[in-house]
Scaffold this motif. Structure first.
Motif, mmCIF file in Angstrom:
data_model
loop_
_atom_site.group_PDB
_atom_site.id
_atom_site.type_symbol
_atom_site.label_atom_id
_atom_site.label_comp_id
_atom_site.label_asym_id
_atom_site.label_seq_id
_atom_site.Cartn_x
_atom_site.Cartn_y
_atom_site.Cartn_z
ATOM 1 N N ARG A 153 0.804 -1.206 0.000
ATOM 2 C CA ARG A 153 0.000 0.000 0.000
ATOM 3 C C ARG A 153 0.843 1.266 0.000
ATOM 4 N NH1 ARG A 153 -3.813 1.832 4.942
ATOM 5 N NH2 ARG A 153 -4.433 3.807 3.994
ATOM 6 N N ASP B 83 -3.866 -4.622 3.032
ATOM 7 C CA ASP B 83 -2.855 -3.578 2.905
ATOM 8 C C ASP B 83 -2.098 -3.639 1.599
ATOM 9 O OD1 ASP B 83 -3.162 -1.811 4.861
ATOM 10 O OD2 ASP B 83 -1.684 -2.665 6.243
ATOM 11 N N SER C 123 -8.174 -4.300 8.805
ATOM 12 C CA SER C 123 -7.282 -5.356 8.345
ATOM 13 C C SER C 123 -7.426 -6.576 9.231
ATOM 14 C CB SER C 123 -5.839 -4.873 8.324
ATOM 15 O OG SER C 123 -5.431 -4.597 9.634
#
Lengths: 309, 139
Positions: free
Chosen positions: A230, A253, A309
């Motif tokens: 990311r 991510d 997440s």
């Protein structure tokens, strides 16, 4: 070569300002099998109805065998076979009565093909439509759609709701028709392995537009997914601006970005981008590609609230 | 010969068909002059689009493995294409290096790799040199 079916810049809305189709263009050449894909509500059925002349487009034009289906409805329909999703057949009729009705409408009705399909499907002429199972009803619909030897066969979710064996039988019949009659087929489906089996080309509709129009055989070789961290890029828009990018979304991510090109060449190119270090590139089966392209939120909506997440 | 395809496999369908036919030619299960199924037969047997079979056959024909004789069918070429020897050896060595490094990284030793090669040979040629492991391999 003249095309069998040609959509040029088709748009259509059911509610003003909310287009279902927004500039759709593609054409289908003789003998091609095109799988029309897209999520529910992406406009597949609307597009098919426009091809059949059952709906007017609000913009753009459609040509079937070079003719307008709304100006020459009879000339066009004579040469099309059509099986709708959840097609309703007249329940009180027997198969024989329904077949007679179609034979009366279509002068080029082929009795040999009809008999062959009846035998193949194990159907009986004097069965009442309302006594048929869902699979059998679909087979009768297919029989009625193909026995006049259409040049173009349009199947809207032909396998929806069928069990795997019935679906396979439906495909077998379609393949035989392709072989023996050289029929051109446009079919919409959510069964990606079916599309990979018999589709020569896929057209993916998303948000009113053609998102992907590609040879099925070349998908594995010419399209791949790159994943990278990311932090490597500021935002999704930066990725979308990269050459050959077809779509991007964030999964946990990581960025999942779909690119045109072989896994090898895309990886090489991405590694030249500043900030991107670890890139993995893989080719995807159609089902995964579908999910990557139209399944997730787009990065614009993702900017805030990604911390899950 | 039997061909199988898996629509969600790693390779596209036409590549799967090409690979199985070249494997059969390599292993001698298909011999020069043998006749292949027609596009139509194979597409109906596999339930895939006829154009996909055609594409596989076209590519194999362009590579010089098979030839179509008009009105008679498609056959394995009497003279198969040969690459020049130096290139071929170079490529084989490269593949061997990859195979061995993969095996050693996985903790295998040379005899285990040789055993895998022998098993693969039997699979490719369809020729059991040693019947016992062949039986184990058949599911």
């Amino acid at each position: 070569m003249t095309s069998i079916l040609e959509f040029s810049n088709i748009s259509r809305a059911y509610t003003r300002g909310v287009p279902v189709l927004d500039g759709v263009s593609f054409s289908v050449a003789p003998g091609e099998v095109v799988g029309l894909l897209g999520r529910n509500g992406s406009g597949k059925t609307t597009l098919i109805r426009i091809a059949k002349g059952m709906l007017y487009p609000h913009g753009g034009s459609v040509r079937v065998f070079g003719l307008s289906p709304t100006e020459n409805p009879v000339a066009v329909k004579k040469r099309i076979g059509y099986v709708a999703e959840d097609q309703i057949l007249p329940l009180r009729m027997t198969i024989a009565e329904l077949v007679d009705f179609h034979r009366y409408l279509f002068p080029h009705w082929n009795d040999a093909l009809q008999k062959q399909l009846m035998d193949r499907f194990g159907l009986h002429m004097n069965s009442k439509i309302k006594r048929l199972s869902k699979g059998e009803a679909r087979q009768v619909a297919l029989l009625c759609a193909v026995c006049h030897r259409p040049e173009l066969l349009i199947l809207d979710e032909p396998a929806g709701g069928l069990d795997p064996a019935a679906r396979r039988e439906f495909l077998e019949t379609s393949v035989q028709l392709l072989n023996r009659e050289g029929t051109t087929i446009l079919f919409s489906s959510h069964h990606m392995t079916d599309v990979e089996r018999i589709g020569g080309r896929v057209v993916l509709l998303d948000k009113g537009k053609v998102r992907l129009d590609h040879d099925v055989d070349r998908l594995r070789e010419e399209i791949c997914m790159a994943t990278f961290q990311r932090e490597s890029v500021p935002d999704g828009a930066a990725i979308e601006r990269m050459r050959g990018c077809l779509g991007v979304r964030m999964v946990r991510d990581e960025w999942h970005a779909i690119f045109e090109g072989t896994a090898e060449s895309v990886r090489r190119e991405l590694q030249n981008e500043p900030g991107i270090h670890e890139v993995r590139c893989v080719s995807l089966p159609l089902e995964e590609l579908f999910i990557e392209l139209v399944g997730g939120d787009r990065p614009a909506e993702l900017k805030e609230g990604v911390g899950v997440s | 010969m039997d061909i199988f395809v898996n629509p969600s496999g790693e390779l596209s369908l036409y590549r799967q068909i090409m690979r199985q036919i070249t494997d059969a030619i390599a292993g001698g299960r298909l011999k020069p002059g043998d006749k292949l199924a027609s596009h139509r037969e194979l597409s109906e047997h596999l339930v895939i689009a006829p154009l996909t079979v055609k594409k596989a056959y076209d590519e194999l024909e362009a590579l010089g493995y098979i030839e179509t004789q008009r009105g008679r069918g498609t056959f394995v070429c009497a003279r198969l294409p040969r690459t020049n020897r130096a290139d071929r050896d170079e490529q084989l060595r490269e593949n061997a290096r990859r195979l061995l490094s993969q095996a050693y990284l996985a903790g295998l030793q040379l005899p285990a790799v040789l055993k895998i090669l022998e098993e693969t040979d039997r699979e490719l040629t369809g020729n059991p040199t040693d019947p016992a492991p062949q039986d184990q391999k058949k599911r």
